[in-house]
Design a protein around this motif. Structure first.
Motif, PDB file in Angstrom:
ATOM      1  N   GLU A  89     -11.678  -8.325  -8.523  1.00  0.00           N
ATOM      2  CA  GLU A  89     -12.740  -8.955  -7.738  1.00  0.00           C
ATOM      3  C   GLU A  89     -14.127  -8.460  -8.120  1.00  0.00           C
ATOM      4  O   GLU A  89     -14.901  -7.973  -7.295  1.00  0.00           O
ATOM      5  CB  GLU A  89     -12.489  -8.737  -6.235  1.00  0.00           C
ATOM      6  CG  GLU A  89     -13.343  -9.669  -5.384  1.00  0.00           C
ATOM      7  CD  GLU A  89     -12.910  -9.706  -3.925  1.00  0.00           C
ATOM      8  OE1 GLU A  89     -11.714  -9.820  -3.656  1.00  0.00           O
ATOM      9  OE2 GLU A  89     -13.803  -9.619  -3.060  1.00  0.00           O
ATOM     10  N   TYR A 129       0.839  -1.206   0.000  1.00  0.00           N
ATOM     11  CA  TYR A 129       0.000   0.000   0.000  1.00  0.00           C
ATOM     12  C   TYR A 129       0.876   1.260   0.000  1.00  0.00           C
ATOM     13  O   TYR A 129       0.581   2.238  -0.703  1.00  0.00           O
ATOM     14  CB  TYR A 129      -0.940  -0.006   1.203  1.00  0.00           C
ATOM     15  CG  TYR A 129      -1.934   1.135   1.177  1.00  0.00           C
ATOM     16  CD1 TYR A 129      -2.786   1.313   0.090  1.00  0.00           C
ATOM     17  CD2 TYR A 129      -2.010   2.040   2.222  1.00  0.00           C
ATOM     18  CE1 TYR A 129      -3.687   2.357   0.049  1.00  0.00           C
ATOM     19  CE2 TYR A 129      -2.911   3.093   2.197  1.00  0.00           C
ATOM     20  CZ  TYR A 129      -3.748   3.246   1.110  1.00  0.00           C
ATOM     21  OH  TYR A 129      -4.639   4.289   1.066  1.00  0.00           O
ATOM     22  N   ILE A 137      -9.063   0.246   3.917  1.00  0.00           N
ATOM     23  CA  ILE A 137      -8.332   1.231   3.126  1.00  0.00           C
ATOM     24  C   ILE A 137      -7.271   0.482   2.331  1.00  0.00           C
ATOM     25  O   ILE A 137      -6.492  -0.272   2.926  1.00  0.00           O
ATOM     26  CB  ILE A 137      -7.626   2.258   4.043  1.00  0.00           C
ATOM     27  CG1 ILE A 137      -8.540   2.704   5.182  1.00  0.00           C
ATOM     28  CG2 ILE A 137      -7.077   3.422   3.234  1.00  0.00           C
ATOM     29  CD1 ILE A 137      -9.805   3.368   4.747  1.00  0.00           C
ATOM     30  N   GLY A 138      -7.238   0.658   1.021  1.00  0.00           N
ATOM     31  CA  GLY A 138      -6.245  -0.091   0.268  1.00  0.00           C
ATOM     32  C   GLY A 138      -6.254   0.204  -1.206  1.00  0.00           C
ATOM     33  O   GLY A 138      -6.907   1.141  -1.673  1.00  0.00           O
ATOM     34  N   ALA A 139      -5.490  -0.595  -1.939  1.00  0.00           N
ATOM     35  CA  ALA A 139      -5.376  -0.416  -3.382  1.00  0.00           C
ATOM     36  C   ALA A 139      -5.039  -1.758  -4.013  1.00  0.00           C
ATOM     37  O   ALA A 139      -4.472  -2.636  -3.345  1.00  0.00           O
ATOM     38  CB  ALA A 139      -4.269   0.594  -3.708  1.00  0.00           C
ATOM     39  N   PHE A 140      -5.405  -1.928  -5.277  1.00  0.00           N
ATOM     40  CA  PHE A 140      -4.894  -3.048  -6.051  1.00  0.00           C
ATOM     41  C   PHE A 140      -3.568  -2.604  -6.642  1.00  0.00           C
ATOM     42  O   PHE A 140      -3.517  -1.631  -7.399  1.00  0.00           O
ATOM     43  CB  PHE A 140      -5.871  -3.428  -7.169  1.00  0.00           C
ATOM     44  CG  PHE A 140      -7.112  -4.106  -6.676  1.00  0.00           C
ATOM     45  CD1 PHE A 140      -7.109  -5.469  -6.404  1.00  0.00           C
ATOM     46  CD2 PHE A 140      -8.276  -3.393  -6.464  1.00  0.00           C
ATOM     47  CE1 PHE A 140      -8.253  -6.103  -5.943  1.00  0.00           C
ATOM     48  CE2 PHE A 140      -9.426  -4.018  -6.001  1.00  0.00           C
ATOM     49  CZ  PHE A 140      -9.415  -5.380  -5.737  1.00  0.00           C
ATOM     50  N   ALA A 161       2.074   1.655  -3.463  1.00  0.00           N
ATOM     51  CA  ALA A 161       1.005   2.120  -4.354  1.00  0.00           C
ATOM     52  C   ALA A 161       0.772   3.615  -4.223  1.00  0.00           C
ATOM     53  O   ALA A 161       0.331   4.264  -5.177  1.00  0.00           O
ATOM     54  CB  ALA A 161      -0.287   1.364  -4.048  1.00  0.00           C
ATOM     55  N   THR A 162       1.076   4.175  -3.066  1.00  0.00           N
ATOM     56  CA  THR A 162       0.653   5.543  -2.772  1.00  0.00           C
ATOM     57  C   THR A 162       1.810   6.533  -2.578  1.00  0.00           C
ATOM     58  O   THR A 162       1.591   7.739  -2.662  1.00  0.00           O
ATOM     59  CB  THR A 162      -0.225   5.573  -1.502  1.00  0.00           C
ATOM     60  OG1 THR A 162       0.499   4.953  -0.429  1.00  0.00           O
ATOM     61  CG2 THR A 162      -1.525   4.823  -1.734  1.00  0.00           C
ATOM     62  N   LYS A 207      -3.582  -7.341  -3.740  1.00  0.00           N
ATOM     63  CA  LYS A 207      -4.390  -6.637  -2.741  1.00  0.00           C
ATOM     64  C   LYS A 207      -3.454  -6.073  -1.681  1.00  0.00           C
ATOM     65  O   LYS A 207      -2.690  -6.806  -1.061  1.00  0.00           O
ATOM     66  CB  LYS A 207      -5.385  -7.588  -2.084  1.00  0.00           C
ATOM     67  CG  LYS A 207      -6.620  -7.853  -2.917  1.00  0.00           C
ATOM     68  CD  LYS A 207      -7.689  -8.536  -2.069  1.00  0.00           C
ATOM     69  CE  LYS A 207      -8.932  -8.824  -2.876  1.00  0.00           C
ATOM     70  NZ  LYS A 207      -9.971  -9.491  -2.051  1.00  0.00           N
ATOM     71  N   THR A 208      -3.534  -4.768  -1.467  1.00  0.00           N
ATOM     72  CA  THR A 208      -2.713  -4.133  -0.447  1.00  0.00           C
ATOM     73  C   THR A 208      -3.622  -3.276   0.422  1.00  0.00           C
ATOM     74  O   THR A 208      -4.726  -2.921   0.006  1.00  0.00           O
ATOM     75  CB  THR A 208      -1.648  -3.208  -1.077  1.00  0.00           C
ATOM     76  OG1 THR A 208      -2.303  -2.053  -1.632  1.00  0.00           O
ATOM     77  CG2 THR A 208      -0.880  -3.915  -2.173  1.00  0.00           C
TER      78      THR A 208
END
Lengths: 362, 362
Positions: free
Chosen positions: B236, B113, B154-157, B116-117, B142-143
């Motif tokens: 998903e 994550y 809270i997350g991101a692919f 990703a950010t 999945k993070t």
């Protein structure tokens, strides 16, 4: 009303630009099939535009969850972001519940980032209510928050499903905010659109007087320029970095002064003057064009002198800027009005001269 | 060593599964062209594997920035994430500096994550050191982090560039952690691979004894199953949800007990028993197969009875689960061993019966 499309394959989306769009339910409803949306706004915008938007949505059976944040760049941080997550969770918002950003760039960036990360991504709609947000931050999918050590350091690329730029909302903008938006409008002329720069030289007074036709033209042409750049380089591996003209210096001003002390557009204005001055010192931009650029920013009522932080502080602040590769600062500079380039080859002495010549001395 | 590929077009990446991979520089170096990487790990894993990894990297001129976090699911939150950002910024990590996750699922999810950010996305490498992470969380992108109101909210692919599953690192795993990983291994058999389930019935003792060949086979087959599912449905929208067998109940257990009280795999084990029981009450799964499933989890030393939270608390906790559409809880259930389905049509009374029958009574 003008309609543009940002062409990003399966992530393409329309931008609508015109008057009284907050009342145009038909632009929003296709994106609200589940009849529920969370609207993120702030304490300044909410009293002005939350009820009109609620009325439009409720008339078509859409239930609105309002999330009202404190106003200001100084609140564009992890703590305020947490308030959005808290509200979404306490209202049990689901993967199909869109987030609508109703406000300026800070609201747009934070709401977009919340949409990108809540449940790993939910639908996102932009309704920018400042000129700056309409021509810049609401188009292109950059979302994020600030960190105490740097602006926009935490974020994601996340495209909205639709953008509504309602020119009518600009009537309540302060003169200072309007001018800050014009700084980014001028930027598009400088980096890739000489004839737009010339149009701005001819129509600056109309823009400052909020002439609706002039505003619609300037916003549309700005968004066209941005959409073309973003479609060619969504994740800023190349050309998109040109949009950061004035931003390396500008972010240093914003960070150095504390978030919120200078408006983003004001910092970009003073930063763009620095970029033009440095381009001139490199022998790329003529003295005449450098003065012409300064003249247009002055006519727009924008600051052309950066604050007195001191050269060393500026250098330190720029060392943390995202636009650094291999330890070198890469500047967006001008070959001419309408033609920007990226260069990592700037002699430190020239940079120092630019910083001294274009900042106040406290 | 086994090599698999997760097929996701331009985001495809290899998974290497074998012994002593931490010393295999040739697997990592292609992903470290800039000779610099931040390694995120925790206080438990760092004393075991940080120096070996550092030695491998340094021998090839790669400079490592270690970021050592507190250990445990209770630290998978915004505060700990902030520690990663702080370290990346204070070391001036740039857009081309990869983040390497060295640890279990919590480290992998948080590091992914952060990758990703941070600066809107930097390269990401997974080196999972627990069985659970090797067969589940390190594959599929999945993070995220937990929120006080729900797990992984809270997350991101965000896909890694490469995954190194080093079986040798499992030798330092506690029996409890090993068993928690086996829960997810069993899951793959249950949802889509009957013959793997049968293999597990025949080889459970070898796995518990950490037989290297058995572990490599079980990890490879688990990752194959996961890679096939993820390649077909990265975000998903459909089939991938089947991987959540036992997770709706499991997440309720984890949230209800406080993060860290139950290991994720333990909660999934007890949750999978609940899902099997509910499938049986719906008339889908035979009583015989339900007992067979319970038997295998028991042989693996995993909990088959959920904690005593009370039915109402379970229902409330599940109402906040991400897997809710239109106000209905959607369960992953079993038609048979090797065949999972998703159903939103569960009579509340059957759900209550399942919760009562399969949880302890305090």
């Amino acid at each position: 009303m003008q309609t543009l499309t940002v062409g990003l394959a399966e992530r393409s989306y329309p931008i609508y630009i015109g008057s009284d769009l907050l009342g145009c339910a038909e632009l929003l409803l296709p994106h609200l099939p589940h009849k529920r949306a969370a609207v993120v706004t702030n304490t300044t915008v909410a009293p002005l535009y939350l009820d009109p938007l609620r009325a439009t949505l409720q008339a078509h059976g859409v239930n609105m969850i309002p999330i009202i944040l404190p106003d200001g760049e100084q609140h564009k941080n992890a703590e305020t972001l947490g308030l959005i997550y808290d509200a979404l969770l306490s209202h049990r918002c689901e993967r199909n519940t869109p987030l609508i950003a109703l406000g300026g760039g800070v609201i747009g960036d934070m709401t977009g980032y919340a949409a990108a990360t809540y449940l790993r991504g939910v639908p996102f709609i932009q309704i920018p209510t400042t000129l700056l947000a309409q021509v810049d931050s609401s188009v292109g999918g950059k979302t994020g928050i600030n960190h105490p050590l740097g602006k926009n350091m935490i974020g994601a690329f996340y495209q909205p499903q639709v953008v509504l730029a309602d020119i009518t909302t600009l009537n309540t903008l302060s003169d200072q905010e309007l001018r800050a938006g014009i700084a980014e409008v001028i930027k598009y002329g400088l980096i890739r659109d000489l004839s737009f720069f010339e149009w701005l030289e001819q129509n600056m007074e109309k823009l400052l007087a909020r002439d609706a036709d002039a505003l619609q033209y300037a916003i549309t042409r700005s968004c066209q320029n941005k959409a073309e750049v973003v479609a060619a380089d969504e994740r800023e591996n190349g050309e998109r970095a040109l949009l950061n003209l004035g931003h390396t210096f500008g972010h240093a001003i914003e960070t150095g002064m504390g978030y919120g002390a200078w408006l983003h557009g004001e910092a970009v204005a003073a930063g763009t003057i620095m970029a033009a001055d440095l381009s001139c010192r490199l022998g790329w931009l003529s003295k005449e064009d450098t003065d012409r650029i300064r003249g247009l920013f002055e006519r727009a009522g924008l600051p052309v002198i950066a604050p007195a932080l001191g050269v060393e502080k500026y250098l330190q602040l720029m060392g943390l800027d995202k636009k650094v590769v291999g330890g070198k600062i890469r500047f967006v500079l001008l070959k001419s009005i309408g033609c920007a380039v990226i260069s990592g080859d700037v002699q430190p002495e020239l940079l120092r001269q630019t910083l001294v010549a274009n900042s106040a001395h406290g």
